[in-house]
Design an enzyme around this catalytic site. Structure first.
Site: not given
Ligand SMILES: *Cc1c(COP(=O)(O)O)cnc(C)c1O
Ligand code: SF4
Length: 349
Positions: A91-92, A95, A104, A108, A111, A113, A274, A311, A318
């Site tokens: 996305r960025y 990174r 996991c 959670c 979560c 995801r 989220d 996010d 973010k």
């Molecule tokens: C959250 C996230 C990151 C990390 O973001 P930081 O601000 O560097 O912690 C990087 N890529 C994606 C796709 C993300 O969702």
């Molecule tokens: S938030 Fe989702 S991905 Fe993260 S530890 Fe919990 S269950 Fe796993």
């Protein structure tokens, strides 16, 4: 509550005394939709007599998860739109996320995801997909940092983690490898010398971002596991989610952030929850969140201050959403509010 085995079903929760037999069939409906798991460590942190226990709330399924609101989404932060190859989210520019595993040690209930993680998902990336993901990182020289997340990357064996680190060590433009994990808290005994060695590669800097949401998670064993990581030269930051009924209280958050700092973990992000399906019982409004976060400023050390972020749904990344202390008043002048909420002119008269 003592249990030796991992809890992976509603039956296991009932035999551990954490759910009532009468509620089992309704909760089965929840567990058919979203994965359930608690480690023995996490189960032992729950006070079975307290229906509102903040650890229970994070990990034991609830009927409320069956209420799905129209604004909730299967992919709340838009990972799919930014996934050039399986396992990578880019996305960025500088990174990428590398999602090597979709399981996991705990699931959670909030979560973000939750539609992608779980034992019924595709487990770990296939060797071919992992190779393609590493090729993608190798081919993109702008990638300075690789963030292993998932799933929880620390469920991988030291051998598998070591293989990934060896591959990353060979990529000159990758300088930082960051792991997002709950393992030091939920399974602290896993953080042993072999695992710690596997997280490091010569010439690269390793960060571990620890996910924890309540001060009771930072047990003496969890703190020792983190100390082993930090003593080995790994830098640690924290990541928490602001959750109704868990930590939506300045005193609880203050205690959590202090526990991190005492453990040599720099508070990093406090996420607004989220829009994951079936999680509305955890969400507060951004205004409520800002109010709580603003109370932290005067209450705890600057070392303990997390950044409150959202996010943006749809994959826009973010945004910092903490209340701004500064307001433009015109003519190059500002009004700045102090930690008590009193406004001051800048520059002063
Ligand atoms: C959250 C996230 C990151 C990390 O973001 P930081 O601000 O560097 O912690 C990087 N890529 C994606 C796709 C993300 O969702
Ligand atoms: S938030 Fe989702 S991905 Fe993260 S530890 Fe919990 S269950 Fe796993």
């Amino acid at each position: 509550m003592r249990t030796e085995r991992a809890i992976k079903s509603i039956d296991d929760l009932a035999s551990a005394g954490l759910v009532d037999d009468a509620l089992k069939s309704k909760l089965e409906e929840v567990s058919r939709r979203y994965a359930v798991a608690l480690t023995p460590t996490v189960a032992s942190l729950i006070d079975p007599a307290d229906p509102d226990d903040p650890i229970r709330r994070q990990f034991v399924p609830d009927f409320a998860e069956l209420d799905i609101l129209p604004e909730e989404r299967d992919d709340p932060i838009g990972d799919h739109n930014h996934s050039p190859v399986e396992g990578i989210v880019h996305r960025y520019p500088d990174r990428v996320l590398l999602k090597a595993v979709h399981v996991c040690p705990v699931y959670c209930r909030f979560c973000f995801r939750r539609e992608m993680v779980g034992p019924q998902g595709n487990g770990t990336l296939t060797p071919e997909d992992l190779k393609a993901a590493l090729d993608y990182i190798r081919a993109h020289e702008e990638i300075w940092e690789v963030i292993l997340t998932g799933g929880d990357p620390l469920v991988l064996s030291p051998r598998r983690l070591g293989e990934i680190m060896v591959a990353l060590a060979d990529i000159a433009h990758v300088r930082i490898v960051r792991f997002h994990t709950r393992v030091p808290v939920v399974e602290p005994q896993r953080i042993d010398a072999d695992l710690i060695a596997a997280l490091q590669a010569s010439g690269k800097t390793t960060y571990v971002a620890l996910h924890a949401n309540h001060p009771r998670e930072l047990t003496p064993d969890a703190r020792l596991a983190c100390a082993r990581l930090v003593d080995a030269g790994i830098a640690m930051v924290s990541q928490s989610v602001l959750l109704k009924g868990v930590n939506d209280d300045a005193a609880v958050l203050a205690e959590l952030m202090r526990a991190f700092v005492e453990t040599r973990i720099k508070p990093y992000y406090l996420h607004h929850p989220d829009l994951a399906p079936g999680t509305s019982h955890f969400r507060l409004t951004i205004d409520e969140g800002r109010q709580i976060v603003s109370e932290l400023r005067g209450r705890i050390s600057g070392l303990c201050q997390p950044t409150y972020i959202l996010d943006i749904p749809g994959g826009y990344g973010k945004a910092v959403i903490g209340e701004g202390a500064v307001r433009e008043t015109g003519g190059g002048c500002y009004s700045v509010s102090d930690f008590r909420g009193t406004e001051h002119k800048y520059p002063p008269d």
